[in-house]
Write an enzyme that holds these catalytic residues in place. Structure first.
Site, PDB file in Angstrom:
ATOM      1  N   HIS A 102       0.882  -1.173   0.000  1.00  0.00           N
ATOM      2  CA  HIS A 102       0.000   0.000   0.000  1.00  0.00           C
ATOM      3  C   HIS A 102       0.921   1.226   0.000  1.00  0.00           C
ATOM      4  CE1 HIS A 102      -2.272  -3.021   2.357  1.00  0.00           C
ATOM      5  NE2 HIS A 102      -3.376  -2.430   1.975  1.00  0.00           N
ATOM      6  N   ASP A 105       2.301   1.976   3.361  1.00  0.00           N
ATOM      7  CA  ASP A 105       3.206   0.994   3.979  1.00  0.00           C
ATOM      8  C   ASP A 105       4.648   1.447   3.857  1.00  0.00           C
ATOM      9  OD1 ASP A 105       0.983  -0.642   4.075  1.00  0.00           O
ATOM     10  OD2 ASP A 105       1.629  -1.942   2.425  1.00  0.00           O
TER      11      ASP A 105
HETATM   12  C1  XLS Z   1      -7.573  -6.490   4.560  1.00  0.00           C
HETATM   13  C2  XLS Z   1      -7.156  -6.690   3.178  1.00  0.00           C
HETATM   14  C3  XLS Z   1      -6.019  -5.808   2.715  1.00  0.00           C
HETATM   15  C4  XLS Z   1      -5.936  -5.817   1.218  1.00  0.00           C
HETATM   16  C5  XLS Z   1      -5.158  -4.699   0.633  1.00  0.00           C
HETATM   17  O1  XLS Z   1      -8.274  -7.308   5.135  1.00  0.00           O
HETATM   18  O2  XLS Z   1      -6.871  -8.028   2.984  1.00  0.00           O
HETATM   19  O3  XLS Z   1      -4.816  -6.185   3.309  1.00  0.00           O
HETATM   20  O4  XLS Z   1      -5.406  -7.015   0.746  1.00  0.00           O
HETATM   21  O5  XLS Z   1      -5.634  -3.469   0.998  1.00  0.00           O
END
Ligand code: XLS
Ligand code: NI
Ligand code: NI
Length: 448
Positions: A102, A105
């Site tokens: 993300h 991140d």
């Molecule tokens: C949360 C989601 C997230 C997505 C990406 O539950 O899995 O991590 O994969 O935003």
């Protein structure tokens, strides 16, 4: 390559002689051929930045326990840049060819979008350089439109036009990064897109806004020449009470209703499937038969805990089922992979555990691939399906499939059929034997 920043040797293949070795692959061999392709090409493993390098191993009631080699670095930007090097060393040591992240991140957020973008660009420069050096590929990136308080009522579905605009601006820069880093896919997970209470929610208007947001993303991708496959990641709830992209079927209905189904496919996650009351196989099957399988977030849930625990996949039965679907589809979507959207348990807090956990996930999927390939090779499930629906291959059954039968023509076939004859036409499924045979395939395929 010798020991790296993490002090761990490249993970070797050790086979099954020492079944207890935690820092070696028992099944995963990147170049081993299975069903006409290498394991590496079937599985396309990706490491998730947020879980592996940011996550402190918290749970809803407990602080983080993670011990990481960069914990002593306190300056946020210095830490962000250092983590890139740790991350790339991790990928190389593990032998995973892809990564995912993300925007938030990888770099600290500034006070304004402009400042956040500048921070992001500095880290993206480093990522781009490391990609050139290592050949690592970006499976997908995404924008975090859920953590900040500004998104507390949603991003694309926020009642505030200003927040909607902010989300649009944030997305714009993320798409530019996707283009720069050669992303295979771009993911939209709407963690805050939904509602807490329907009485104060204009469901129609929010869905319309979400669709506008996606159309703007498609338009901008065309404008800048970004060719990543767009993916929606369904999840029914958590953190929002009701999320709009509830499950594969709901997300596909939304995409079709708003004329987005040609531009999007789905990124499906094991634990999300469970939260929606489905198996992972159900979600993958639903997307596959609709030609909407895009990519997979490879994790697993827990029968006893009610939240998204993002456990590393170890359940061979489930990985077999998922890989059976993937083999039937000829691959994980056009450009998808298996992204470990997963974290070690709170009690597995060492840096080495991060390697161990990924190894378990990679082995579980490699083994699932081997079992599923053997089942396909024998036409085991295909044969069961052929027999089960055989009455639609000829006579009036075939007419139904051709679209030729009518209520009247079908009534004529059965008007005088005795009740017992109808029951007899069904035959037993021998479901218990079917399950036993799957167990036998697991034991046999992995012993070879
Ligand atoms: C949360 C989601 C997230 C997505 C990406 O539950 O899995 O991590 O994969 O935003
Ligand atoms: Ni998740
Ligand atoms: Ni996910």
């Amino acid at each position: 390559m010798s020991k790296n920043l993490w002090g761990i040797d490249p993970i070797p293949f050790v086979g099954t002689d020492d079944v207890r070795e935690g820092l070696g692959f028992h099944y995963y061999q990147a170049d081993r051929q299975v069903a006409g392709k290498s394991m590496k090409d079937w599985l396309r493993f990706a490491v998730a930045y947020w879980h592996s390098f940011d996550q402190r191993l918290v749970d809803p009631f407990g602080d983080g326990t993670a011990q990481r080699p960069y914990d002593a670095i306190t300056d946020p930007m210095e830490l962000a840049l250092a983590k890139v090097d740790y991350a790339f060393d991790f990928y190389q040591t593990l032998g995973a060819p892809f990564f995912c992240f993300h925007d938030r991140d990888i770099a600290p957020e500034g006070d304004t979008l402009r400042e956040s973008n500048a921070n992001l660009d500095r880290v993206v420069d480093r990522i781009e350089q490391r990609q050139h050096e290592t050949g690592m590929k970006l499976l997908w990136n995404t924008s975090n439109l859920f953590n900040s308080p500004r998104f507390l009522k949603g991003a694309a579905t926020s009642p505030s036009a200003k927040v909607f605009a902010y989300a649009a601006g944030q997305l714009k820069h993320s798409l530019e990064i996707a283009k720069r880093l050669g992303a295979e896919n771009y993911v939209f997970w709407g963690g805050r897109e939904g509602y807490e209470n329907l009485w104060n929610t204009d469901l129609k208007r929010e869905r319309d806004h979400q669709a506008r947001f996606f159309h703007m993303a498609v338009d901008y991708a065309h404008e800048i020449g970004l060719d990543a496959q767009f993916l929606i990641e369904p999840k029914p709830k958590e953190p929002t009470t009701h999320q709009y992209d509830f499950d594969a079927a709901t997300a596909m209905e939304f995409l079709r209703a708003y004329d987005l189904d040609k531009d999007f496919k789905l990124n499906l996650e094991g634990n999300h499937a469970n939260l929606a009351g489905h198996t992972f196989q159900h979600e993958v099957r639903s997307a596959r038969i609709a030609g909407m399988l895009g990519s997979l977030d490879a994790n697993q849930g827990d029968k006893l805990i009610g939240w998204d625990i993002d456990e590393f996949p170890s359940d061979l039965y489930e990985t077999t089922a998922v890989m059976w679907e993937v083999l039937a589809a000829g691959g994980i979507g056009p450009r998808g992979g298996l992204n470990f959207d997963a974290k070690p348990r709170r009690s597995s807090f060492t840096a080495e555990d991060l390697f161990r956990a990924h190894i378990v996930g990679m082995d579980a999927y490699a083994a699932g691939l081997m079992v599923a390939a053997k089942m396909h090779e024998d036409g085991f499930i295909e044969g069961i399906l052929k027999d089960r629906y055989a009455s639609f291959d000829a006579g009036f059954g075939a007419e139904v499939d051709r679209g030729a039968g009518t209520l009247a023509s079908l009534e004529a076939e059965v008007l005088d059929t005795p009740a017992q004859e109808l029951v007899n036409s069904l035959g037993s499924d021998h479901l218990e034997s079917l399950k036993a045979t799957i167990n036998n395939y697991m034991i046999k395929a992995l012993a070879e």
